[in-house]
Design a protein around this motif. Structure first.
Motif, PDB file in Angstrom:
ATOM      1  N   ASN A 362       0.711  -1.116   0.033  1.00 44.05           N
ATOM      2  CA  ASN A 362       0.079  -0.057  -0.120  1.00 44.05           C
ATOM      3  C   ASN A 362       0.977   1.203   0.032  1.00 44.05           C
ATOM      4  OD1 ASN A 362      -1.899   2.049   0.337  1.00 44.05           O
ATOM      5  ND2 ASN A 362      -2.838   1.039   2.096  1.00 44.05           N
ATOM      6  N   VAL A 363       1.105   1.874  -1.018  1.00 42.34           N
ATOM      7  CA  VAL A 363       1.818   2.976  -1.133  1.00 42.34           C
ATOM      8  C   VAL A 363       1.328   4.366  -0.345  1.00 42.34           C
ATOM      9  CG1 VAL A 363       2.648   4.752  -3.018  1.00 42.34           C
ATOM     10  CG2 VAL A 363       2.528   2.456  -3.681  1.00 42.34           C
ATOM     11  N   ASP A 364       0.260   4.293  -0.119  1.00 40.72           N
ATOM     12  CA  ASP A 364      -0.394   5.336   0.848  1.00 40.72           C
ATOM     13  C   ASP A 364       0.444   5.391   2.281  1.00 40.72           C
ATOM     14  OD1 ASP A 364      -2.346   5.856  -1.126  1.00 40.72           O
ATOM     15  OD2 ASP A 364      -4.131   5.203   0.240  1.00 40.72           O
ATOM     16  N   ILE A 389       4.480  11.620  -1.881  1.00 42.95           N
ATOM     17  CA  ILE A 389       5.009  10.267  -1.416  1.00 42.95           C
ATOM     18  C   ILE A 389       6.743  10.561  -1.438  1.00 42.95           C
ATOM     19  CG2 ILE A 389       5.058   7.928  -2.109  1.00 42.95           C
ATOM     20  CD1 ILE A 389       2.541   8.566  -3.788  1.00 42.95           C
ATOM     21  N   ILE A 435       0.644  -3.411  -6.411  1.00 41.63           N
ATOM     22  CA  ILE A 435       0.647  -2.043  -5.862  1.00 41.63           C
ATOM     23  C   ILE A 435      -0.620  -1.322  -6.446  1.00 41.63           C
ATOM     24  CG2 ILE A 435       1.649   0.360  -6.254  1.00 41.63           C
ATOM     25  CD1 ILE A 435       4.334  -0.987  -6.288  1.00 41.63           C
ATOM     26  N   CYS A 437      -1.905   2.216  -6.629  1.00 44.92           N
ATOM     27  CA  CYS A 437      -1.513   3.461  -6.282  1.00 44.92           C
ATOM     28  C   CYS A 437      -2.114   4.724  -7.167  1.00 44.92           C
ATOM     29  CB  CYS A 437      -0.051   3.666  -6.090  1.00 44.92           C
ATOM     30  SG  CYS A 437       0.568   5.299  -5.895  1.00 44.92           S
ATOM     31  N   GLY A 440       0.873   5.288  -9.755  1.00 45.31           N
ATOM     32  CA  GLY A 440       1.398   3.979 -10.053  1.00 45.31           C
ATOM     33  C   GLY A 440       2.380   4.068 -11.317  1.00 45.31           C
TER      34      GLY A 440
END
Length: 604
Positions: A362-364, A389, A435, A437, A440
């Motif tokens: 989870n890129v969050d 990010i 991923i 995102c 992304g």
């Protein structure tokens, strides 16, 4: 600016690799034997994409705006030309004002001073573009006040700055509304800060970047001015075209992958054909399904819509399986609230059924803490850009994970706006990183992973439905409603916040997401024909009132104002959904309205 002769100026620019064009200014005056150059009273030169100083040509702006209008709104070239010329004049005036005008620069600097957190104010002001512009304008205007051949003393410079700051006029919105007025200590702090910066600049040679606005700056002003005068759709089309061309120049996409206007014609035409065949291509025909007119059963439309979505996702999963030996990372990207999370979970389950072990990342969790996110002049956070990010940490972790190492992954708490803990994360050799995102497809986000080892999916809610005026509903409006529901239920934000913040969401999408639509391995449509009535019912009476939306117009925030008015009018024509229990728990719309049978992180 130091006093230089024309010959010295030309030699300076030659050394910097710039064509030696002496700037034309409103006046010149001899000081200490050199030729003094004052601030211009209009935009005469710009720096082009090659870094060369060239004449400013307003016709170029006119042509770009006119062609964008023709692309978005079709014919009527004559009226487009008239409006494009009027807008270009406004843009040229704005470029001059925000690049050269001392009064405007003082006001903008003070607004940022008031806006920045006191603990980080000095450092952020040092990096702010307005600081350099203001210091330059102060130096030039200060020199204009010197008569004869006297020395520009340090005391005179400080007094000049003090007089300018104390007489600066700032929008009352900042000094009497959102922010308090400057106190004496703050005024002295500003004077000292600018005095130091101006004193440094008085000693340095001028650069073309100080004298002339860059082409990119000019294009930024085109976008801002079009939005500020209410031409939001034209501004967005211009942004997509501009960003696509930039990415071609930077080698991020090929000319064949250029999206032009951000529309995937093949998917859109296929969706429109499906909607026509199933009699749900307009609000009127959709309402027939809701009311059960002409023998229509809403449950049938729901089942068919869900089947279409799930079949498309299954086909994408099969495409991944065909390359399972080389794929190490699957990226599902798309604009905000386009169903990335649900689609990620479904694809993960489909691949798992074929024996592939998956690991969702989870890129969050890699968002910087909210306190480190920038604010604009309205006090809003702008964390919709990929720069929100921690990409350095993410790439470091990706590289470690693909080499078999464990990492301490942060956990981001959205309600508190910060990382509140870490946990161990590891990927086995037979696992694929999954991923989900927003950004992304942004190259820097996964730069540490070779392209051949990535499978990239783009997803958008392409609801190809005409409103009661015969115009297609905006996909972004549908996604904004989805996000309103999600933010309200799961992130603690009122729907007014989502509407006011949406311009920043769109800015990030148009610059860093939509231009990549043709650089992916698969494109999915998560739009459901029946979801407008469902969203209306889920929103209920929480949508911002007309009175609140009207305040946006009074504040000059036309982008969210126009969207608010448009969505309000749209919802008034849509029938209420009769029974939310008709929507299956496996529906992608459940990601936003709740009740999903899948594990949705932001719903936990």
């Amino acid at each position: 600016m130091p006093c230089v002769s024309e010959e010295e100026w030309r030699n300076l620019l030659r050394r910097k690799g710039t064509n030696p064009v002496l700037p034309r200014h409103k006046k010149t005056r001899k000081i200490r034997g050199g030729e003094k150059m004052s601030l211009p009273n209009t935009v005469l030169k710009i720096i082009d994409k090659r870094g060369m100083v060239v004449d400013f040509e307003i016709e170029r702006i006119i042509r770009s705006i006119r062609s964008t209008m023709e692309d978005v709104r079709g014919s009527s070239r004559w009226s487009h030309d008239l409006r494009a010329r009027k807008y270009a004049e406004k843009i040229a005036a704005r470029v001059y004002r925000e690049f050269y005008n001392l009064s405007w620069l003082k006001s903008d600097f003070i607004v940022k001073f008031l806006n920045y957190d006191p603990e980080e104010r000095t450092e952020r002001l040092r990096r702010a573009k307005v600081t350099e512009r203001l210091a330059f304008a102060i130096c030039e205007t200060f020199r204009d006040t010197i008569t004869g051949h006297g020395e520009e003393t340090d005391e005179q410079l400080r007094k000049f700055i003090a007089d300018e700051i104390r007489t600066a006029k700032v929008d009352p919105h900042y000094t009497e509304g959102l922010f308090p007025k400057l106190n004496e200590d703050e005024i002295e702090q500003i004077i000292s800060f600018l005095h130091e910066r101006a004193r440094e600049m008085m000693k340095t040679e001028p650069t073309p970047e100080l004298l002339y606005p860059h082409r990119e700056y000019l294009q930024d002003m085109v976008e801002k001015e079009l939005k500020d005068i209410g031409e939001v759709d034209i501004a967005e089309a211009y942004m997509i075209f501009r960003e696509g061309r930039r990415k071609i120049r930077n080698g991020e996409i090929s000319p064949m992958q250029f999206t032009n206007n951000g529309i995937h014609r093949e998917i859109v035409n296929r969706t429109l054909q499906w909607n026509i065949e199933h009699e749900c291509e307009t609000i009127f025909s959709l309402n027939d399904w809701i009311y059960g007119r002409h023998g229509k059963d809403l449950r049938e439309l729901i089942d068919l819509s869900e089947k279409r979505y799930h079949e498309d996702v299954a086909a994408t999963a099969r495409a991944i399986l065909d390359r399972k030996d080389e794929i190490k990372v699957v990226i599902i990207a798309g604009p905000s609230s386009s169903n990335k999370t649900t689609t990620t979970v479904i694809i993960g389950q489909a691949l798992a059924a074929e024996g592939l072990r998956l690991k969702q990342l989870n890129v969050d969790n890699y968002f910087f803490d909210l306190e480190h996110q920038p604010k604009d002049e309205f006090g809003d956070y702008d964390f919709e850009m990929p720069e929100a990010i921690d990409m350095d940490l993410l790439n470091e972790h990706l590289e470690s994970l693909l080499s078999g190492k464990s990492v301490q992954m942060p956990h981001y708490n959205f309600k508190e706006g910060r990382r509140d803990s870490t946990f161990e994360f590891h990927v086995e050799e037979d696992e694929i990183i999954l991923i989900d995102c927003l950004h992304g497809l942004y190259r820097r986000l996964t730069a540490s992973v070779p392209n051949r080892n990535k499978f990239k999916i783009y997803i958008e809610a392409m609801n190809v439905i005409r409103n009661t005026n015969g115009e297609y509903t905006k996909w972004a409006d549908v996604r904004m409603m989805r996000r309103m529901i999600r933010d309200s239920q799961h992130r603690g934000y009122p729907m007014t916040h989502t509407l006011a913040h949406w311009p920043y969401v769109r800015k990030g999408e148009l610059k860093h997401i939509i231009p990549y639509i043709f650089s992916t391995d698969a494109v999915l449509n998560s739009g459901l024909p029946y979801e407008l009535p469902a969203l209306k019912t889920a929103i209920g009476d929480q949508f911002p009132s007309r009175e609140w939306i009207e305040k946006l117009r009074e504040e000059g925030r036309l982008d969210p104002y126009i969207r608010g008015v448009r969505v309000t009018s749209l919802l008034e024509t849509v029938a209420d959904f009769p029974d939310m229990d008709l929507i299956p728990s496996t529906s992608p719309i459940r990601e936003f309205i709740g009740g999903s049978s899948y594990i949705i992180p932001h719903n936990e």
